[in-house]
Write an enzyme that holds these catalytic residues in place. Structure first.
Site, PDB file in Angstrom:
ATOM      1  N   SER A 288       0.839  -1.205   0.000  1.00 21.19           N
ATOM      2  CA  SER A 288       0.000   0.000   0.000  1.00 21.19           C
ATOM      3  C   SER A 288       0.868   1.247   0.000  1.00 21.19           C
ATOM      4  O   SER A 288       2.062   1.194   0.308  1.00 21.19           O
ATOM      5  CB  SER A 288      -0.874   0.012   1.257  1.00 21.19           C
ATOM      6  OG  SER A 288      -0.104   0.423   2.368  1.00 21.19           O
ATOM      7  N   ASP A 289       0.266   2.367  -0.318  1.00 20.61           N
ATOM      8  CA  ASP A 289       0.957   3.632  -0.105  1.00 20.61           C
ATOM      9  C   ASP A 289       0.859   3.952   1.387  1.00 20.61           C
ATOM     10  O   ASP A 289       0.137   3.283   2.151  1.00 20.61           O
ATOM     11  CB  ASP A 289       0.338   4.739  -0.981  1.00 20.61           C
ATOM     12  CG  ASP A 289       1.343   5.827  -1.266  1.00 20.61           C
ATOM     13  OD1 ASP A 289       1.254   6.465  -2.312  1.00 20.61           O
ATOM     14  OD2 ASP A 289       2.233   6.030  -0.424  1.00 20.61           O
ATOM     15  N   ALA A 290       1.589   4.989   1.805  1.00 21.36           N
ATOM     16  CA  ALA A 290       1.715   5.267   3.248  1.00 21.36           C
ATOM     17  C   ALA A 290       0.354   5.519   3.882  1.00 21.36           C
ATOM     18  O   ALA A 290      -0.362   6.438   3.485  1.00 21.36           O
ATOM     19  CB  ALA A 290       2.626   6.482   3.445  1.00 21.36           C
TER      20      ALA A 290
END
Ligand code: GLC
Length: 722
Positions: A288-290
């Site tokens: 995932s992104d942050a």
């Protein structure tokens, strides 16, 4: 193709892992930043916001901050990966805890944003894309991997291949511009450069293609905003660049923050499973992104963190970057049956596969302090950064002021001419203060005298003014969308002041995006679009301004005359039923042109090329097109010959131009070259209203030239089913 030995090891390891250990493998930790008095970053920021401490005091506390990597969580098997551990010794220390002190000894994988260099910073991707040079893109990626892996990095969150058609969006800086073909080729080259053909090499690092998908189409150019488009447009214009990078062998993919037509990419099964896994056969890892999984609550898609974790896992997400949702909820989700053990094992298996492929199980400790130090900023790396900068900066105007002659007396204007640290641009890896050289640094290194232009002093007596204008690096990149692309007032005022001197003015524009350069066109005799060119900014700029190197870069994003032209400014636009024209009732603006100030593919050099004898004919594979290019100038130069096509009658409206192929050629003065292109049949295709992929019978217009506007045309009647 999966490696049966690795698959057996994965299966064997999974059979030994507890549910908690499986949840731990899904978790990527960013550690926590603990400032003075053991206060976390968040606590310090709150104290500044509450006014309990001043901002300066907060900065001072953070300057003494250290990373808390929560080592006990490693021992307990609650961390599978780190974000942003920098330093071979530190990474080996943490790796030793994982391998020697946890129950199963599963190694950690460490990811970092190596976007355009690690310590030797090369031009931002939007700049480097203007080189139209796959070999250069691969070589700079290789250099970045050599430096990053020496500092304990195993995976980079790069290449970003988000087609970016709206320069208001700050992250256009990280892309290869507005065209799908270029973004795909850029991504492919970067993947090969980072990974090589042997991922177990200590100097190879896993590539993570991002942001999947269509993040560059954020509405209004406003970061993180919605993305909503037809499935046809998505398949034709936005998906191909990710596919090209995945098919190049990238071992990780990062879904984007945005929703795609209403479903956030982090929980979008169509994206993460149907397209990525089933259609493309991707068997790497998704990360995932942050904090993006937790942010599905903000999107209004998840009721809480448990719901977000459930949806993300079932959609096909493997690793959770820093939100902690997987770590906190996977056990209960599997025990309740909302997430199957099979699905969990798929996710953990994808992560273990990457660790096996990187050789981390057999060979977990990498590099060391001496090796790390020796890898950084070597003369060869600086030379490559200089070459990349020379090939990335676009000469947009030259009324004869360039090239400069030796001995010319220079007036140097604009703060950005004196500030090397601003040259690194956004996402500047592990750059250190002083690493990047400014124009002033370049002049000093060559012993070239110059007079600084002071705002409160009369203009110095000189032969030419070099005027640095544009964006600081903080005005570019993530969370840096701009509602206006106008030059800053102080830059416009400076340009006008210099023009009044009557002396030649050379504008050097630093930016992470196309800007409205009208005032520079009015006031400057020459304009060099320098972007944020990295470590060797100053020397490379002087190489071009003094003509030691002939500019060869060509724009990969259209430059607006006015911000209001966004987001429809891109070159592969449609014609509409009322194409812009003199008649009132046509598709145009009352207060701005519809054409870009500088078109896609545009760039000048110190020589000229003449195009002639264009031809196009059908072949068994598609279309074969040719043209003759002659260097009519008095010096050698490189020309990027661009081949576009248009399908004037189709079952859906088609772009007025579509880049199909290009070739960069070097020509001596007077030399001619016959350049040929083969456009595959599929490149002509599109999706009809029912999503059937279609290649029409009918007229195809072929356009070849040095940019999308200045071309020669050849037409042919294409018979699709021969
Ligand atoms: C950021 C970016 C992403 C980056 C990640 C880790 O928010 O969206 O591109 O790789 O976080 O730094």
């Amino acid at each position: 193709m999966k490696n049966p030995e690795i698959e057996k090891k994965i299966k064997d390891l999974l059979s030994k892992m507890t549910l908690e250990e499986k949840a731990g493998q899904l978790h990527q930790s960013g550690g926590s930043l603990v400032g003075a008095f053991d206060l976390t970053l968040e606590e310090i920021l709150t104290m500044v916001q509450d006014g309990r401490i001043t901002e300066e005091e907060g900065h001072k506390m953070l300057s003494e901050a250290k990373h808390d990597w929560h080592e006990d969580d490693i021992r307990a098997g609650r961390i599978g990966s780190y974000l942003n551990v920098i330093g071979a010794e530190e990474m080996n220390r943490l790796q030793h805890i994982a391998v020697e002190e946890s129950r199963l000894g599963i190694p950690l994988i460490n990811g970092f944003d190596v976007i355009h260099g690690f310590r030797t910073i090369t031009p931002i991707p939007l700049a480097e894309s203007c080189a139209w040079d796959m070999d250069l893109w691969r070589r700079t990626a290789r250099m970045a991997a050599e430096e990053a892996t020496a500092a304990g990095i195993h995976m980079t969150f790069s290449p970003m291949v988000d087609v970016s058609k709206d320069p208001r969006w700050g992250r256009i800086a990280e892309s290869a511009g507005e065209d799908a073909l270029l973004n795909g080729l850029y991504g492919e080259a970067k993947v090969k450069g980072y990974q090589t053909d042997d991922l177990t090499r200590h100097d190879a690092m896993a590539a993570c293609v991002k942001h999947f998908a269509a993040y560059g189409a954020a509405e209004g150019g406003r970061d993180y905003n919605r993305v909503d488009m037809s499935p046809q447009r998505f398949e034709e214009e936005y998906l191909p660049s990710y596919e090209k990078a995945v098919k190049a062998g990238a071992r990780a993919v990062m879904p984007a923050f945005n929703d795609l037509s209403g479903v956030p990419c982090s929980v979008n099964k169509k994206l993460l499973t149907d397209i990525l896994r089933k259609r493309w056969g991707f068997d790497g890892m998704t990360i995932s992104d942050a904090n993006a999984i937790a942010e599905c609550i903000n999107h209004g898609i998840a009721a809480d963190r448990r719901d977000a974790a459930c949806q993300a896992l079932n959609a096909g997400m493997d690793m959770d970057m820093t939100s902690g949702c997987f770590l906190d909820h996977v056990k209960e989700l599997v025990e309740s049956g909302e997430v199957s053990m099979e699905k969990l094992d798929e996710a953990v298996g994808d992560i273990l596969r990457l660790k096996f492929e990187l050789g981390l199980f057999d060979d977990p400790y990498r590099s060391g302090a001496e090796q790390e130090k020796a890898a950084m900023l070597t003369p060869a790396h600086r030379a490559l950064a200089r070459e990349a900068a020379q090939k990335s900066m676009v000469l947009l105007k030259n009324d004869g002021a360039l090239p400069l002659k030796a001995g010319v007396r220079i007036g140097l204007a604009g703060k950005l001419a004196f500030d090397g640290d601003e040259m690194s641009g956004t996402w500047s890896g592990n750059v250190q203060a002083g690493d990047c050289k400014s124009i002033r640094d370049g002049l000093d290194a060559e012993g070239i005298a110059y007079q600084p232009v002071e705002t409160d002093q009369p203009l110095p007596d000189c032969d030419v003014f070099l005027c640095a204008i544009g964006e600081r690096k903080a005005e570019s990149g993530e969370a840096a969308s701009r509602a206006s692309l106008a030059l800053h007032d102080e830059d416009i005022a400076l340009l006008k002041r210099l023009k009044e001197s009557g002396k030649p003015v050379v504008a050097v524009v630093f930016a992470g995006r196309p800007l409205c350069l009208g005032p520079a066109v009015e006031c400057a005799d020459a304009i060099l679009m320098a972007w944020h060119p990295g470590a060797e900014a100053g020397p490379a700029i002087l190489d071009l301004l003094f003509g030691r190197v002939n500019p060869s870069a060509r724009l990969t994003a259209s430059f607006p005359a006015a911000t209001g032209q966004c987001p429809t400014l891109y070159y592969d636009h449609i014609r509409t039923g009322r194409p812009a024209g003199k008649f009132k009732y046509t598709s145009k603006y009352l207060d701005a042109p519809v054409e870009p100030l500088f078109p896609f593919g545009f760039g000048l050099s110190y020589t000229d090329c003449l195009y002639s004898d264009v031809s196009a004919a059908q072949t068994a594979e598609g279309i074969h097109a040719e043209i003759t290019v002659r260097n009519t100038g008095d010096r050698a130069g490189e020309e990027t010959v661009q081949c576009y096509f248009r399908d004037p009658v189709a079952r859906r409206v088609r772009p007025v131009r579509k880049l199909a192929a290009f070739e960069k050629i070097a020509l001596q003065p007077g030399e001619s070259r016959r350049v040929a292109f083969d456009i595959p049949r599929a490149a002509l295709g599109y999706y009809d209203q029912d999503m059937n992929f279609t290649v029409d019978n009918g007229l195809i217009e072929v356009y070849i030239g040095g940019n999308v506007r200045d071309t020669l045309q050849a037409d042919l009647y294409f018979v699709s089913e021969r």
